[in-house]
Design a protein around this motif. Sequence first.
Motif, PDB file in Angstrom:
ATOM      1  N   ARG A   5       0.850  -1.195   0.000  1.00  0.00           N
ATOM      2  CA  ARG A   5       0.000   0.000   0.000  1.00  0.00           C
ATOM      3  C   ARG A   5       0.876   1.232   0.000  1.00  0.00           C
ATOM      4  NH1 ARG A   5      -2.366  -4.624   1.727  1.00  0.00           N
ATOM      5  NH2 ARG A   5      -4.605  -4.587   1.534  1.00  0.00           N
ATOM      6  N   ARG A   6       0.398   2.297  -0.650  1.00  0.00           N
ATOM      7  CA  ARG A   6       1.149   3.551  -0.692  1.00  0.00           C
ATOM      8  C   ARG A   6       0.552   4.555   0.277  1.00  0.00           C
ATOM      9  NH1 ARG A   6       2.693   5.683  -6.464  1.00  0.00           N
ATOM     10  NH2 ARG A   6       1.217   7.214  -5.718  1.00  0.00           N
ATOM     11  N   TYR A   7       1.446   5.370   0.838  1.00  0.00           N
ATOM     12  CA  TYR A   7       1.081   6.423   1.772  1.00  0.00           C
ATOM     13  C   TYR A   7       1.773   7.704   1.324  1.00  0.00           C
ATOM     14  CZ  TYR A   7      -0.387   2.400   4.436  1.00  0.00           C
ATOM     15  OH  TYR A   7      -0.995   1.239   4.820  1.00  0.00           O
ATOM     16  N   ARG A   8       1.067   8.858   1.429  1.00  0.00           N
ATOM     17  CA  ARG A   8       1.577  10.136   0.928  1.00  0.00           C
ATOM     18  C   ARG A   8       1.783  11.119   2.072  1.00  0.00           C
ATOM     19  NH1 ARG A   8       1.855  12.341  -3.935  1.00  0.00           N
ATOM     20  NH2 ARG A   8       0.734  10.587  -4.814  1.00  0.00           N
ATOM     21  N   CYS A   9       2.916  11.845   2.018  1.00  0.00           N
ATOM     22  CA  CYS A   9       3.240  12.850   3.024  1.00  0.00           C
ATOM     23  C   CYS A   9       2.232  13.991   2.951  1.00  0.00           C
ATOM     24  CB  CYS A   9       4.654  13.397   2.801  1.00  0.00           C
ATOM     25  SG  CYS A   9       5.103  14.733   3.928  1.00  0.00           S
ATOM     26  N   LEU A  10       1.620  14.318   4.086  1.00  0.00           N
ATOM     27  CA  LEU A  10       0.644  15.405   4.112  1.00  0.00           C
ATOM     28  C   LEU A  10       1.289  16.781   4.192  1.00  0.00           C
ATOM     29  CD1 LEU A  10      -2.301  14.105   6.283  1.00  0.00           C
ATOM     30  CD2 LEU A  10      -2.266  14.593   3.852  1.00  0.00           C
ATOM     31  N   ASN A  11       2.600  16.840   4.398  1.00  0.00           N
ATOM     32  CA  ASN A  11       3.279  18.134   4.424  1.00  0.00           C
ATOM     33  C   ASN A  11       3.636  18.580   3.010  1.00  0.00           C
ATOM     34  OD1 ASN A  11       4.469  20.397   5.868  1.00  0.00           O
ATOM     35  ND2 ASN A  11       6.426  19.541   5.219  1.00  0.00           N
ATOM     36  N   LEU A  26       0.510   6.619   8.514  1.00  0.00           N
ATOM     37  CA  LEU A  26       1.776   6.356   9.191  1.00  0.00           C
ATOM     38  C   LEU A  26       2.315   7.684   9.687  1.00  0.00           C
ATOM     39  CD1 LEU A  26       3.538   4.406   6.299  1.00  0.00           C
ATOM     40  CD2 LEU A  26       2.276   3.383   8.188  1.00  0.00           C
ATOM     41  N   SER A  27       3.131   7.682  10.706  1.00  0.00           N
ATOM     42  CA  SER A  27       3.853   8.881  11.121  1.00  0.00           C
ATOM     43  C   SER A  27       5.338   8.566  11.028  1.00  0.00           C
ATOM     44  CB  SER A  27       3.481   9.275  12.548  1.00  0.00           C
ATOM     45  OG  SER A  27       2.133   9.710  12.594  1.00  0.00           O
ATOM     46  N   VAL A  28       5.993   9.171  10.052  1.00  0.00           N
ATOM     47  CA  VAL A  28       7.417   8.943   9.803  1.00  0.00           C
ATOM     48  C   VAL A  28       8.059  10.240   9.328  1.00  0.00           C
ATOM     49  CG1 VAL A  28       7.132   6.492   9.222  1.00  0.00           C
ATOM     50  CG2 VAL A  28       7.022   8.195   7.421  1.00  0.00           C
ATOM     51  N   THR A  29       9.382  10.278   9.359  1.00  0.00           N
ATOM     52  CA  THR A  29      10.096  11.427   8.823  1.00  0.00           C
ATOM     53  C   THR A  29      10.117  11.318   7.305  1.00  0.00           C
ATOM     54  OG1 THR A  29      11.462  11.604  10.792  1.00  0.00           O
ATOM     55  CG2 THR A  29      12.283  12.685   8.807  1.00  0.00           C
ATOM     56  N   CYS A  30       9.687  12.378   6.664  1.00  0.00           N
ATOM     57  CA  CYS A  30       9.619  12.398   5.200  1.00  0.00           C
ATOM     58  C   CYS A  30      11.025  12.591   4.624  1.00  0.00           C
ATOM     59  CB  CYS A  30       8.707  13.537   4.743  1.00  0.00           C
ATOM     60  SG  CYS A  30       8.606  13.708   2.951  1.00  0.00           S
ATOM     61  N   ASN A  32      11.703  13.517   1.732  1.00  0.00           N
ATOM     62  CA  ASN A  32      11.669  14.625   0.779  1.00  0.00           C
ATOM     63  C   ASN A  32      11.733  15.979   1.479  1.00  0.00           C
ATOM     64  OD1 ASN A  32      11.315  15.734  -1.916  1.00  0.00           O
ATOM     65  ND2 ASN A  32       9.279  16.299  -1.250  1.00  0.00           N
ATOM     66  N   CYS A  33      10.842  16.220   2.446  1.00  0.00           N
ATOM     67  CA  CYS A  33      10.777  17.534   3.099  1.00  0.00           C
ATOM     68  C   CYS A  33      11.410  17.551   4.479  1.00  0.00           C
ATOM     69  CB  CYS A  33       9.339  18.040   3.162  1.00  0.00           C
ATOM     70  SG  CYS A  33       8.239  17.100   4.250  1.00  0.00           S
ATOM     71  N   GLY A  34      11.745  16.382   5.028  1.00  0.00           N
ATOM     72  CA  GLY A  34      12.434  16.303   6.301  1.00  0.00           C
ATOM     73  C   GLY A  34      11.561  16.439   7.536  1.00  0.00           C
ATOM     74  N   SER A  35      10.257  16.636   7.365  1.00  0.00           N
ATOM     75  CA  SER A  35       9.390  16.793   8.533  1.00  0.00           C
ATOM     76  C   SER A  35       8.921  15.427   9.032  1.00  0.00           C
ATOM     77  CB  SER A  35       8.185  17.674   8.200  1.00  0.00           C
ATOM     78  OG  SER A  35       7.309  17.011   7.309  1.00  0.00           O
ATOM     79  N   PHE A  36       8.709  15.359  10.352  1.00  0.00           N
ATOM     80  CA  PHE A  36       8.088  14.169  10.924  1.00  0.00           C
ATOM     81  C   PHE A  36       6.601  14.370  10.730  1.00  0.00           C
ATOM     82  CE2 PHE A  36       6.301  11.588  14.384  1.00  0.00           C
ATOM     83  CZ  PHE A  36       6.892  10.382  14.081  1.00  0.00           C
ATOM     84  N   GLU A  37       6.035  13.675   9.791  1.00  0.00           N
ATOM     85  CA  GLU A  37       4.697  13.995   9.305  1.00  0.00           C
ATOM     86  C   GLU A  37       3.854  12.739   9.189  1.00  0.00           C
ATOM     87  OE1 GLU A  37       1.850  16.264   8.712  1.00  0.00           O
ATOM     88  OE2 GLU A  37       3.741  17.338   8.608  1.00  0.00           O
ATOM     89  N   ARG A  38       2.561  12.961   9.110  1.00  0.00           N
ATOM     90  CA  ARG A  38       1.623  11.886   8.847  1.00  0.00           C
ATOM     91  C   ARG A  38       1.652  11.577   7.350  1.00  0.00           C
ATOM     92  NH1 ARG A  38      -4.214  11.777  11.463  1.00  0.00           N
ATOM     93  NH2 ARG A  38      -2.837  11.352  13.176  1.00  0.00           N
ATOM     94  N   PHE A  39       1.784  10.315   7.023  1.00  0.00           N
ATOM     95  CA  PHE A  39       1.664   9.836   5.654  1.00  0.00           C
ATOM     96  C   PHE A  39       0.296   9.171   5.555  1.00  0.00           C
ATOM     97  CE2 PHE A  39       5.978  10.811   5.363  1.00  0.00           C
ATOM     98  CZ  PHE A  39       6.460  10.584   4.085  1.00  0.00           C
ATOM     99  N   LEU A  40      -0.528   9.688   4.690  1.00  0.00           N
ATOM    100  CA  LEU A  40      -1.908   9.256   4.571  1.00  0.00           C
ATOM    101  C   LEU A  40      -2.041   8.130   3.555  1.00  0.00           C
ATOM    102  CD1 LEU A  40      -4.794  10.041   5.498  1.00  0.00           C
ATOM    103  CD2 LEU A  40      -4.891  11.538   3.521  1.00  0.00           C
ATOM    104  N   ASN A  41      -2.878   7.166   3.873  1.00  0.00           N
ATOM    105  CA  ASN A  41      -3.193   6.084   2.945  1.00  0.00           C
ATOM    106  C   ASN A  41      -3.563   6.691   1.592  1.00  0.00           C
ATOM    107  OD1 ASN A  41      -5.188   4.236   1.581  1.00  0.00           O
ATOM    108  ND2 ASN A  41      -4.619   2.927   3.297  1.00  0.00           N
ATOM    109  N   GLU A  42      -2.954   6.217   0.528  1.00  0.00           N
ATOM    110  CA  GLU A  42      -3.134   6.803  -0.806  1.00  0.00           C
ATOM    111  C   GLU A  42      -4.596   6.795  -1.260  1.00  0.00           C
ATOM    112  OE1 GLU A  42      -1.458   8.560  -4.391  1.00  0.00           O
ATOM    113  OE2 GLU A  42      -0.704   8.338  -2.362  1.00  0.00           O
ATOM    114  N   ARG A  66      -9.389  20.994   7.364  1.00  0.00           N
ATOM    115  CA  ARG A  66      -8.649  19.927   6.687  1.00  0.00           C
ATOM    116  C   ARG A  66      -8.726  18.610   7.456  1.00  0.00           C
ATOM    117  NH1 ARG A  66      -2.227  19.433   5.614  1.00  0.00           N
ATOM    118  NH2 ARG A  66      -2.341  18.027   3.849  1.00  0.00           N
ATOM    119  N   THR A  67      -8.577  18.667   8.771  1.00  0.00           N
ATOM    120  CA  THR A  67      -8.623  17.450   9.576  1.00  0.00           C
ATOM    121  C   THR A  67      -9.986  16.773   9.462  1.00  0.00           C
ATOM    122  OG1 THR A  67      -6.986  18.318  11.127  1.00  0.00           O
ATOM    123  CG2 THR A  67      -8.384  16.509  11.913  1.00  0.00           C
TER     124      THR A  67
END
Length: 94
Positions: A5-11, A26-30, A32-42, A66-67
């Motif tokens: 499954r793919r997840y996309r950085c919300l930042n 997921l909550s991981v460090t991106c 690409n942008c370096g932020s610890f961000e939520r990655f949303l199910n694609e 947005r939330t």
Amino acid sequence: MSRSRRYRCLNCLEQTVSREFDTSHLSVTCPNCGSFERFLNERVFERFQAFEESPPPELAWDRLDRTEKLVVCERLVRSMKTIDDFEIVEEGSA
């Protein structure tokens, strides 16, 4: 073999990661942008984008933050809920 499954950085909205499990986010460090961000199910993100482009009138989409929009999309994609299961409640209403 399980499906990835793919997840996309919300930042940054650019970076995606793939995982062998299915969760809402997921909550991981991106990387690409370096932020610890939520990655949303694609799939949830795709529904969110579709509603942003063509809002469902039943939900007063433009009044949601947005939330709230993401929660609605997550429930529509990942559960048996339909648009009819949601109700917009005015702030201060009981």
